[in-house]
Design a protein around this motif. Structure first.
Motif, PDB file in Angstrom:
ATOM      1  N   ALA A 313      61.837 -10.726  -3.474  1.00  0.00           N
ATOM      2  CA  ALA A 313      60.981  -9.551  -3.302  1.00  0.00           C
ATOM      3  C   ALA A 313      59.617  -9.724  -3.960  1.00  0.00           C
ATOM      4  CB  ALA A 313      61.677  -8.311  -3.861  1.00  0.00           C
ATOM      5  N   ASP A 314      59.505 -10.670  -4.885  1.00  0.00           N
ATOM      6  CA  ASP A 314      58.240 -10.893  -5.575  1.00  0.00           C
ATOM      7  C   ASP A 314      57.411 -12.009  -4.962  1.00  0.00           C
ATOM      8  OD1 ASP A 314      60.106 -12.821  -6.264  1.00  0.00           O
ATOM      9  OD2 ASP A 314      59.263 -13.120  -8.272  1.00  0.00           O
ATOM     10  N   LYS A 315      57.864 -12.583  -3.842  1.00  0.00           N
ATOM     11  CA  LYS A 315      57.191 -13.735  -3.256  1.00  0.00           C
ATOM     12  C   LYS A 315      56.410 -13.351  -2.002  1.00  0.00           C
ATOM     13  CE  LYS A 315      60.728 -16.940  -4.940  1.00  0.00           C
ATOM     14  NZ  LYS A 315      59.913 -17.453  -6.055  1.00  0.00           N
ATOM     15  N   ASP A 316      55.250 -13.977  -1.818  1.00  0.00           N
ATOM     16  CA  ASP A 316      54.442 -13.759  -0.621  1.00  0.00           C
ATOM     17  C   ASP A 316      55.062 -14.481   0.565  1.00  0.00           C
ATOM     18  OD1 ASP A 316      52.389 -12.381  -2.099  1.00  0.00           O
ATOM     19  OD2 ASP A 316      51.700 -14.329  -2.813  1.00  0.00           O
ATOM     20  N   LEU A 317      54.964 -13.859   1.749  1.00  0.00           N
ATOM     21  CA  LEU A 317      55.562 -14.422   2.959  1.00  0.00           C
ATOM     22  C   LEU A 317      54.624 -14.231   4.139  1.00  0.00           C
ATOM     23  CD1 LEU A 317      57.989 -15.650   4.500  1.00  0.00           C
ATOM     24  CD2 LEU A 317      58.908 -13.321   4.707  1.00  0.00           C
ATOM     25  N   LEU A 318      54.281 -15.333   4.785  1.00  0.00           N
ATOM     26  CA  LEU A 318      53.493 -15.324   6.020  1.00  0.00           C
ATOM     27  C   LEU A 318      54.400 -15.765   7.158  1.00  0.00           C
ATOM     28  CD1 LEU A 318      50.808 -15.259   7.642  1.00  0.00           C
ATOM     29  CD2 LEU A 318      50.386 -17.608   6.857  1.00  0.00           C
ATOM     30  N   MET A 319      54.516 -14.940   8.200  1.00  0.00           N
ATOM     31  CA  MET A 319      55.375 -15.259   9.342  1.00  0.00           C
ATOM     32  C   MET A 319      54.601 -15.089  10.639  1.00  0.00           C
ATOM     33  SD  MET A 319      59.133 -13.614   8.556  1.00  0.00           S
ATOM     34  CE  MET A 319      58.564 -11.915   8.338  1.00  0.00           C
ATOM     35  N   GLY A 320      54.955 -15.901  11.634  1.00  0.00           N
ATOM     36  CA  GLY A 320      54.315 -15.757  12.919  1.00  0.00           C
ATOM     37  C   GLY A 320      55.066 -16.450  14.037  1.00  0.00           C
ATOM     38  N   VAL A 321      54.624 -16.176  15.242  1.00  0.00           N
ATOM     39  CA  VAL A 321      55.229 -16.727  16.451  1.00  0.00           C
ATOM     40  C   VAL A 321      54.112 -17.128  17.409  1.00  0.00           C
ATOM     41  CG1 VAL A 321      57.376 -15.413  16.314  1.00  0.00           C
ATOM     42  CG2 VAL A 321      55.381 -14.391  17.414  1.00  0.00           C
ATOM     43  N   THR A 322      54.485 -17.875  18.443  1.00  0.00           N
ATOM     44  CA  THR A 322      53.548 -18.119  19.534  1.00  0.00           C
ATOM     45  C   THR A 322      53.832 -17.120  20.656  1.00  0.00           C
ATOM     46  OG1 THR A 322      54.964 -19.754  20.619  1.00  0.00           O
ATOM     47  CG2 THR A 322      53.404 -20.555  18.965  1.00  0.00           C
ATOM     48  N   ALA A 323      52.873 -16.970  21.543  1.00  0.00           N
ATOM     49  CA  ALA A 323      52.979 -15.937  22.581  1.00  0.00           C
ATOM     50  C   ALA A 323      54.141 -16.182  23.531  1.00  0.00           C
ATOM     51  CB  ALA A 323      51.675 -15.851  23.367  1.00  0.00           C
ATOM     52  N   HIS A 324      54.434 -17.440  23.813  1.00  0.00           N
ATOM     53  CA  HIS A 324      55.425 -17.761  24.849  1.00  0.00           C
ATOM     54  C   HIS A 324      56.346 -18.876  24.348  1.00  0.00           C
ATOM     55  CE1 HIS A 324      51.565 -16.541  26.856  1.00  0.00           C
ATOM     56  NE2 HIS A 324      52.384 -15.629  27.337  1.00  0.00           N
ATOM     57  N   GLU A 325      57.098 -18.597  23.306  1.00  0.00           N
ATOM     58  CA  GLU A 325      57.882 -19.619  22.609  1.00  0.00           C
ATOM     59  C   GLU A 325      58.694 -20.501  23.571  1.00  0.00           C
ATOM     60  OE1 GLU A 325      57.888 -20.463  19.527  1.00  0.00           O
ATOM     61  OE2 GLU A 325      57.196 -18.776  18.319  1.00  0.00           O
ATOM     62  N   LEU A 376      61.995 -13.443  27.686  1.00  0.00           N
ATOM     63  CA  LEU A 376      62.997 -12.680  26.934  1.00  0.00           C
ATOM     64  C   LEU A 376      63.706 -13.543  25.897  1.00  0.00           C
ATOM     65  CD1 LEU A 376      64.620 -10.604  29.829  1.00  0.00           C
ATOM     66  CD2 LEU A 376      63.003  -9.784  28.095  1.00  0.00           C
ATOM     67  N   ILE A 377      63.819 -14.851  26.163  1.00  0.00           N
ATOM     68  CA  ILE A 377      64.473 -15.742  25.205  1.00  0.00           C
ATOM     69  C   ILE A 377      63.674 -15.780  23.904  1.00  0.00           C
ATOM     70  CG2 ILE A 377      65.256 -18.103  24.773  1.00  0.00           C
ATOM     71  CD1 ILE A 377      65.429 -18.428  27.833  1.00  0.00           C
ATOM     72  N   GLY A 378      62.370 -15.944  24.040  1.00  0.00           N
ATOM     73  CA  GLY A 378      61.528 -15.969  22.854  1.00  0.00           C
ATOM     74  C   GLY A 378      61.455 -14.628  22.158  1.00  0.00           C
ATOM     75  N   ILE A 379      61.541 -13.554  22.927  1.00  0.00           N
ATOM     76  CA  ILE A 379      61.507 -12.220  22.316  1.00  0.00           C
ATOM     77  C   ILE A 379      62.708 -12.027  21.411  1.00  0.00           C
ATOM     78  CG2 ILE A 379      61.845  -9.767  22.848  1.00  0.00           C
ATOM     79  CD1 ILE A 379      59.866 -10.107  25.127  1.00  0.00           C
ATOM     80  N   ARG A 380      63.908 -12.310  21.923  1.00  0.00           N
ATOM     81  CA  ARG A 380      65.100 -12.117  21.105  1.00  0.00           C
ATOM     82  C   ARG A 380      65.178 -13.165  19.990  1.00  0.00           C
ATOM     83  NH1 ARG A 380      67.726  -8.775  18.920  1.00  0.00           N
ATOM     84  NH2 ARG A 380      68.795  -7.800  20.666  1.00  0.00           N
ATOM     85  N   GLY A 381      64.987 -14.432  20.332  1.00  0.00           N
ATOM     86  CA  GLY A 381      65.229 -15.480  19.362  1.00  0.00           C
ATOM     87  C   GLY A 381      64.207 -15.553  18.253  1.00  0.00           C
ATOM     88  N   PHE A 382      62.937 -15.280  18.557  1.00  0.00           N
ATOM     89  CA  PHE A 382      61.880 -15.477  17.574  1.00  0.00           C
ATOM     90  C   PHE A 382      61.166 -14.182  17.192  1.00  0.00           C
ATOM     91  CE2 PHE A 382      62.423 -19.422  19.903  1.00  0.00           C
ATOM     92  CZ  PHE A 382      62.512 -20.362  18.890  1.00  0.00           C
ATOM     93  N   ARG A 383      60.676 -13.449  18.196  1.00  0.00           N
ATOM     94  CA  ARG A 383      59.820 -12.314  17.892  1.00  0.00           C
ATOM     95  C   ARG A 383      60.600 -11.169  17.235  1.00  0.00           C
ATOM     96  NH1 ARG A 383      55.030 -13.408  20.502  1.00  0.00           N
ATOM     97  NH2 ARG A 383      54.285 -11.272  20.417  1.00  0.00           N
TER      98      ARG A 383
END
Length: 517
Positions: A313-325, A376-383
């Protein structure tokens, strides 16, 4: 000591000689653990054997990757032979300057936990060195050797390797000009799953201060799932499911058996409505038979449960995805799906018509049913994985989580922002080998400048330069990068799926729940 021609640095196991480059020095193939052979083949990592004299560290070390996944890799991932596969590379502008105390980024490569290479030219740290960051790229045991269930062997050997590499960084990185108290772990795909695993393991908490998760998925197996695969693989290999049984097989024999349990391939025949439902169900194993396992020892709970419980909870976290994984995963079926109405397919499986229409309307760049279903695969799996983790962090760690959506369309991939497309931008390596093939001859340099600057700012200051996640706005990277709302349609799809298909409801830990909502 810092030699002008060939820099030499002292580590806990002995001296290493790197190569001086324009602006930094590179030290390649430094062992952080003993070679995993013989009695150590399926054991937890052990400290490397010390050496006398000065060890040459000017060439890439051996890679755990022995075979590719059966697909043409999207970027160079060289296989290097040899037994000392547990090694790392250091790129630094301050070799032999322990007082510099520069921030450090430790990189964990992807590859579905079965492939990938720490020696890829796309992971050269020269641009980070230019900007005052020390980069360490690590290897770890892959496939069955790293993650397979064996009755009398430790689980999560690949994770233990990663922890051993971080312990090496803690004990040695100051000699390379880095600050062991300012370490950011970062990774993409399977490397990002590894990052989130380490992020929530109590044993690893003292080894880093922040994390970057690029295209991570909510994918940690149960011990029962791992044992099922391990026993089935032993039967297929004709081996007893023990260290002695597996040790009797050569590496190639193990890999031959492993290949039969490889990454899932797209189906030839597709029922659009059934595919909608399967694509929006919990991600399960993502088609990967190997990876981190909740073993009750090193990993005692899922990433979601750990985040909800306040771990890191005390650590910084940067997360992201690509548009069309993984959108391209379905394009082989474009002719088969020609004329299919995706709205009607979604409605047939019980989703609200308005939501189905909004989903299609939200992706005008996807002209075919195959692409819309693949999305939809990328939406469920990554986004949606990222969304769940970020929402949990917004409750336990306000102002310490940042989200991005990388939407630059690659001309090589049907003008889509696919899995891995962001890598040379984040690393600011548009001139690296293979980039022109996958990104075209003129990828936007300004986008690389902006993206890389955000990564450097996060590693250095703990803030990439936009507002932390509170449930709606993230940074969208493209040729006009700016903050804007993200994950709206993904949230609506997740909420609708939990109502329409209560047996597939996602719990806070990312596991499928049974019963009603």
């Amino acid at each position: 000591m810092n030699n002008v021609i060939a820099p030499i640095v002292t580590t806990t196991a002995g001296d290493v000689r790197g190569v001086r480059r324009d602006g930094d020095a590179a030290f390649l193939g430094i062992p952080y653990a003993a070679a995993p052979v013989g009695a150590l083949r399926f054991a937890a990592p052990r400290a490397p054997n010390p050496w006398a004299g000065v060890r040459d560290a000017t060439r890439p070390g051996a890679t755990p990757q022995r075979r590719l996944l059966g697909l043409e890799p999207s970027f160079p991932e060289p296989t290097v032979p040899g037994h000392e596969t547990l090694n790392l590379n250091v790129f630094t502008p301050a070799a032999g300057e322990p007082d510099r105390r520069l921030p450090v980024m430790v990189w964990i490569h992807g590859g579905g936990f079965a492939a990938g290479s720490q020696a890829s030219p796309w992971y050269d740290g020269r641009s980070f060195s230019r900007d005052g960051v020390v980069v360490v790229t690590i290897s770890y045991r892959l496939g069955f050797h790293g993650y397979g269930w064996i009755a009398d062997a430790p689980m999560n050997r690949g994770v233990l390797d990663q922890i051993a590499a971080l312990e090496w960084v803690r004990d040695n990185i100051a000699a390379f000009g880095g600050d062991p108290a300012a370490v950011t772990i970062a990774g993409q795909s399977a490397g990002a799953i590894s990052v989130m695993t380490l992020f929530t393991i109590p044993l690893a908490q003292s080894l880093f201060r922040s994390a970057i998760c690029m295209s991570g998925a909510d994918r940690i197996q149960s011990l029962a799932e791992a044992e099922h695969v391990g026993r089935a693989l032993a039967v297929a290999a004709g081996a007893e499911p023990t260290v002695a049984g597996w040790s009797a097989l050569t590496e190639d024999q193990v890999l031959d058996a492993q290949d039969a349990f490889g990454i899932a391939t797209p189906p030839d025949e597709i029922d659009p409505a059934a595919f909608v439902r399967s694509a929006l169900m919990p991600p399960g194993d993502q088609g990967m038979p190997f990876g981190p396992v909740i073993d009750g020892d090193l990993l005692t709970r899922s990433v979601g449960d750990a985040l909800a419980g306040g771990v890191a909870a005390d650590k910084d976290l940067l997360m992201g995805v690509t548009a069309h994984e993984f959108t391209l995963w379905m394009l082989h079926a474009e002719e088969h799906l020609r004329g299919v109405d995706v709205v009607e397919a979604m409605v047939e499986e019980g989703l609200p018509r308005e939501l189905a229409r909004d989903y299609v309307a939200s992706h005008p760049e996807l002209p075919s049913a195959a692409a819309l279903l693949g999305q939809l695969i990328g939406i469920r799996g990554f986004r949606q994985s990222m969304m769940r983790w970020a929402d949990l962090r917004a409750k336990t760690s306000p102002d310490l989580t940042w989200l991005y959506d990388f939407r630059w369309p690659s001309p090589f991939y049907s003008d889509l922002g696919v899995h891995c497309v962001e890598l040379p931008f984040a690393w600011d390596l548009l001139d690296a080998d293979g980039v022109a093939r996958t990104h075209g001859p003129h990828p936007p340099r300004e986008l690389a400048k902006v993206t890389h600057a955000a990564w450097v700012a996060f590693v250095t200051e703990g803030d990439p330069g936009w507002r932390p996640w509170t449930g709606g706005v993230g940074m969208v990277f493209n040729e006009t990068s700016r903050e804007q709302p993200i994950l709206g349609i993904e949230r609506r799809l997740a909420d609708a799926a939990a109502v329409v298909w209560p047996e597939t409801k996602i719990g806070r830990d990312g596991a499928r729940e049974s019963g009603s909502s």
